[in-house]
Design an enzyme around this catalytic site. Structure first.
Site, PDB file in Angstrom:
ATOM      1  N   GLU A  25       0.305  -1.275   0.385  1.00 26.29           N
ATOM      2  CA  GLU A  25       0.143   0.088   0.129  1.00 26.29           C
ATOM      3  C   GLU A  25       0.471   1.514  -0.299  1.00 26.29           C
ATOM      4  OE1 GLU A  25      -3.267  -0.052   3.423  1.00 26.29           O
ATOM      5  OE2 GLU A  25      -4.292  -1.704   2.228  1.00 26.29           O
ATOM      6  N   GLU A  74      -4.982  -8.964   0.632  1.00 24.55           N
ATOM      7  CA  GLU A  74      -5.720  -8.635   2.843  1.00 24.55           C
ATOM      8  C   GLU A  74      -6.721  -8.460   1.764  1.00 24.55           C
ATOM      9  OE1 GLU A  74      -4.350  -5.074   4.494  1.00 24.55           O
ATOM     10  OE2 GLU A  74      -2.012  -5.399   4.000  1.00 24.55           O
TER      11      GLU A  74
HETATM   12  C1  BG6 Z   1      -4.035  -2.147   5.845  1.00 23.83           C
HETATM   13  C2  BG6 Z   1      -2.856  -2.561   6.404  1.00 23.83           C
HETATM   14  O1  BG6 Z   1      -4.159  -1.219   5.265  1.00 23.83           O
HETATM   15  O2  BG6 Z   1      -4.904  -2.299   6.852  1.00 23.83           O
HETATM   16  C3  BG6 Z   1      -2.349  -3.013   7.485  1.00 23.83           C
HETATM   17  O3  BG6 Z   1      -1.573  -3.100   5.303  1.00 23.83           O
HETATM   18  C4  BG6 Z   1      -3.056  -2.384   8.634  1.00 23.83           C
HETATM   19  O4  BG6 Z   1      -1.144  -3.111   8.078  1.00 23.83           O
HETATM   20  C5  BG6 Z   1      -5.096  -2.520   8.452  1.00 23.83           C
HETATM   21  O5  BG6 Z   1      -2.594  -3.182  10.284  1.00 23.83           O
HETATM   22  C6  BG6 Z   1      -5.644  -2.917   9.142  1.00 23.83           C
HETATM   23  O6  BG6 Z   1      -5.646  -1.191   9.650  1.00 23.83           O
HETATM   24  P1  BG6 Z   1      -7.132  -0.926  11.437  1.00 23.83           P
HETATM   25  O7  BG6 Z   1      -6.833   0.952  10.990  1.00 23.83           O
HETATM   26  O8  BG6 Z   1      -8.231  -1.041  11.136  1.00 23.83           O
HETATM   27  O9  BG6 Z   1      -6.393  -1.273  12.687  1.00 23.83           O
END
Ligand code: BG6
Length: 461
Positions: free
Chosen positions: A167, A364
């Protein structure tokens, strides 16, 4: 009626994590990165004042974690290397203790038949290099390429799937536009330079890898379809510009080797083109990715602006669109993000139709939930909402595959609850819950469900 969703042979079932979020920066020898520095100076910016020092202690517990991965049917796992751990200070000598650690993790994964995918940069710039300007400084690109080459040389005999960045737009947004990453600058011109240099660093790492190795190298992008409120030309224009800024600014150069004409034109009109060097264009064109990781959490909905931007406010992408809250949208109320499962299909169809059907996978996808202990039953978290979330996304992914999309796997964010930047441990995402006091890992209901899906290479519903 029961429908069977069977996935192609050798589909990648697994999850993703990152170094800073799991290893624990107090563990072992490690240089400082921007997260250590920011937490040391502004701990109040982090949810409940929790920093990156301990996180999930993966540094000491990786064997147990990999055993758990194996138990829930992982055949692949994406991890990242901490640049500041491997090369403290970002340039200079390699930290032998880090080499031993990453070798042990990689070997343990392989011994458990889990193929490691390795990402080189997940938001974690070494602090000393940030002091030199980070990605604003073109010299840092050389440091990154040296670091990448070091990693290829140390681990490339066993790692066949690499990613240059996770990202890459997030440090641009967080660090240079919207104040949620260090160095907390708000300046679009500098943001655009950072984005551009990141892409040049990416292309140079791809070039270095292809020169000496024959595995695959790609990039992980958070692709967020920009849905217009309506088909009104003003809404369509807003969504087009949004797509240029937030998706195509990285997707086009990574996959097609060139920036979209419309983006160049728009930045030129506003005097925001980045500084480039001769040879950059050729470099990008000659070093496109072999594989694309797609992170998908939520869609973006936009509409034409309701009012003109304040001419005294700093230039922002948001000068060209307003966010739109679609009435009746389905929400993850805990994280405050819309859930729109079809988005995963739309992304894949777009890659098929406009990006040469590049090989890809969902790198992801996941659901962050606050106070998950509410769902404890007989010692385990009954996260049926997460099972539904994954299942509904997999159905759309399955449809995309049936329609010819070249998608090879699905990784959940994340394997176990982990530390998430400013949000620290607010939203839990894992298949395994982590007790922060004892570091005990406990499988959630979704872990057992995922084990079956992986074993059957699909599911019935
Ligand atoms: C993703 C990232 O965009 O979101 C991760 O690659 C991150 O590193 C994940 O932990 C979740 O984010 P959040 O802000 O909901 O904890």
């Amino acid at each position: 009626m029961t429908v069977t969703y069977q996935f192609p042979e050798n589909f990648w079932w697994g999850s993703a994590a990152s170094a800073t979020q799991t290893e624990g920066s107090n563990n072992g020898v490690k240089g400082k990165d921007i997260w250590d520095q920011w937490f040391a100076t502004e701990p109040n910016r982090f949810f409940e004042g929790v920093g990156p020092g301990v996180t999930s202690d993966f540094y000491n517990r990786y064997k147990e974690d990999i055993k758990n991965m194996k138990e829930i049917g992982h055949n692949t796992f994406r991890m990242s290397i901490s640049w500041a751990r491997l090369i403290p200070g970002g340039r200079g000598d390699v930290n032998q203790e880090a080499v031993t650690f990453y070798n042990q993790v990689i070997d343990e994964l392989l011994a458990n038949d889990i193929e490691p995918f390795v990402n080189l940069f997940h938001f974690d710039m070494p602090f000393e290099l940030q002091e030199l300007g980070g990605w604003e400084n073109r010299e840092v690109i050389n440091d990154y390429v040296n670091y990448a080459r070091t990693a290829f040389d140390l681990f490339g005999d066993r790692i066949k799937t690499w990613f240059t960045f996770n990202e890459p737009i997030v440090p641009v947004e967080g660090g240079y536009l919207y104040d949620f990453h260090y160095p907390n600058i708000v300046d679009a011109k500098r943001a655009i330079q950072v984005a551009y240099h990141t892409m040049i660093a990416h292309a140079k790492a791809v070039e270095a890898y292809h020169k000496d190795y024959n595995g695959k190298i790609g990039i992980v992008l958070n692709l967020t379809p920009s849905y217009p409120r309506s088909q009104n030309p003003a809404d369509l224009k807003a969504s087009h510009i949004c797509d240029l800024f937030f998706n195509r600014s990285f997707l086009d150069p990574a996959v097609k080797g060139e920036y979209p004409e419309d983006l160049i034109k728009l930045l030129e009109e506003h005097g925001h083109l980045p500084v480039t060097e001769p040879g950059d264009q050729h470099l990008l064109k000659a070093n496109t990715v072999d594989l694309l990781g797609v992170n998908y959490y939520q869609p973006r909905r936009v509409k034409a602006k309701d009012s003109l931007p304040n001419p005294y406010s700093p230039f922002m992408p948001d000068w060209f669109f307003d966010n739109y809250e679609m009435p009746g949208r389905k929400m993850n109320p805990y994280r405050g993000w819309e859930i729109y499962e079809k988005g995963i299909y739309d992304i894949m169809m777009n890659l098929k139709q406009s990006y040469g059907n590049i090989e890809s996978f969902i790198s992801e996808n996941g659901m962050g939930v606050q106070n998950e202990e509410r769902f404890l039953n007989n010692g385990r978290i009954e996260d049926d909402y997460r099972i539904d979330f994954i299942k509904e996304h997999l159905k759309w992914l399955h449809k995309a595959i049936e329609e010819g999309c070249n998608v090879k796997g699905y990784h959940l964010w994340t394997f176990m609850d982990n530390w998430s930047w400013m949000n620290a441990y607010k939203n839990r995402y894992g298949f395994f819950s982590v007790d922060l006091k004892t570091q005990t890992r406990t499988a959630k209901k979704s872990a057992s469900w995922f084990a079956e899906v992986s074993q059957q290479n699909g599911f019935n519903d």
